[in-house]
Motif scaffolding. Sequence first.
Motif, short mmCIF file in Angstrom:
data_model
loop_
_atom_site.label_atom_id
_atom_site.label_comp_id
_atom_site.label_asym_id
_atom_site.label_seq_id
_atom_site.Cartn_x
_atom_site.Cartn_y
_atom_site.Cartn_z
N ILE A 85 0.85 -1.20 0.00
CA ILE A 85 0.00 0.00 0.00
C ILE A 85 0.88 1.25 0.00
O ILE A 85 0.62 2.21 -0.74
CB ILE A 85 -0.94 0.00 1.22
CG1 ILE A 85 -1.94 -1.16 1.12
CG2 ILE A 85 -1.68 1.33 1.35
CD1 ILE A 85 -2.69 -1.45 2.41
N ASP A 86 1.93 1.24 0.82
CA ASP A 86 2.83 2.39 0.92
C ASP A 86 3.48 2.72 -0.42
O ASP A 86 3.60 3.89 -0.78
CB ASP A 86 3.90 2.11 1.98
CG ASP A 86 4.79 3.30 2.24
OD1 ASP A 86 4.26 4.40 2.49
OD2 ASP A 86 6.02 3.13 2.18
N GLU A 87 3.86 1.70 -1.17
CA GLU A 87 4.52 1.91 -2.46
C GLU A 87 3.59 2.54 -3.50
O GLU A 87 4.04 3.26 -4.38
CB GLU A 87 5.05 0.58 -3.00
CG GLU A 87 6.22 0.03 -2.22
CD GLU A 87 6.60 -1.38 -2.62
OE1 GLU A 87 5.94 -1.97 -3.50
OE2 GLU A 87 7.58 -1.90 -2.05
N LYS A 88 2.29 2.29 -3.39
CA LYS A 88 1.33 2.74 -4.40
C LYS A 88 0.51 3.96 -3.98
O LYS A 88 -0.24 4.49 -4.79
CB LYS A 88 0.36 1.60 -4.73
CG LYS A 88 1.03 0.39 -5.32
CD LYS A 88 0.03 -0.72 -5.54
CE LYS A 88 0.70 -1.97 -6.09
NZ LYS A 88 -0.25 -3.07 -6.24
N ARG A 89 0.65 4.38 -2.75
CA ARG A 89 -0.28 5.40 -2.22
C ARG A 89 -0.07 6.77 -2.84
O ARG A 89 1.03 7.13 -3.27
CB ARG A 89 -0.16 5.49 -0.71
CG ARG A 89 1.13 6.08 -0.22
CD ARG A 89 1.16 6.00 1.29
NE ARG A 89 2.48 6.31 1.81
CZ ARG A 89 2.75 7.39 2.51
NH1 ARG A 89 1.80 8.27 2.75
NH2 ARG A 89 3.96 7.59 2.97
N LYS A 90 -1.17 7.52 -2.85
CA LYS A 90 -1.16 8.90 -3.35
C LYS A 90 -1.66 9.86 -2.26
O LYS A 90 -1.88 11.03 -2.53
CB LYS A 90 -2.04 9.01 -4.59
CG LYS A 90 -1.48 8.25 -5.78
CD LYS A 90 -2.36 8.42 -6.98
CE LYS A 90 -1.77 7.87 -8.23
NZ LYS A 90 -1.68 6.46 -8.35
N SER A 91 -1.86 9.32 -1.06
CA SER A 91 -2.34 10.12 0.07
C SER A 91 -1.59 9.64 1.31
O SER A 91 -0.66 8.85 1.21
CB SER A 91 -3.85 9.94 0.23
OG SER A 91 -4.16 8.58 0.48
#
Length: 68
Positions: A43-49
């Motif tokens: 999730i951290d690698e793909k997050r935008k927020s």
Amino acid sequence: MKKRSLTIDGHRTSISLEDEFWDGLKHISTVRGCALIDIIREIDEKRKSGLSSAIRIFVLNYYKDPGA
């Protein structure tokens, strides 16, 4: 609301989530057969927020479409 501290790629961080979202993450990690930190790292690698918000969105999307 529970706050947990963890390390992602050598960086210490804290995440505050409601119990239901922690439970959802644990369920997803069990279904996937992986560690909770692996999902959080993904999730951290793909997050935008912010990370907590990104986790909530991830869990909500999983339960909307568990096969995705």
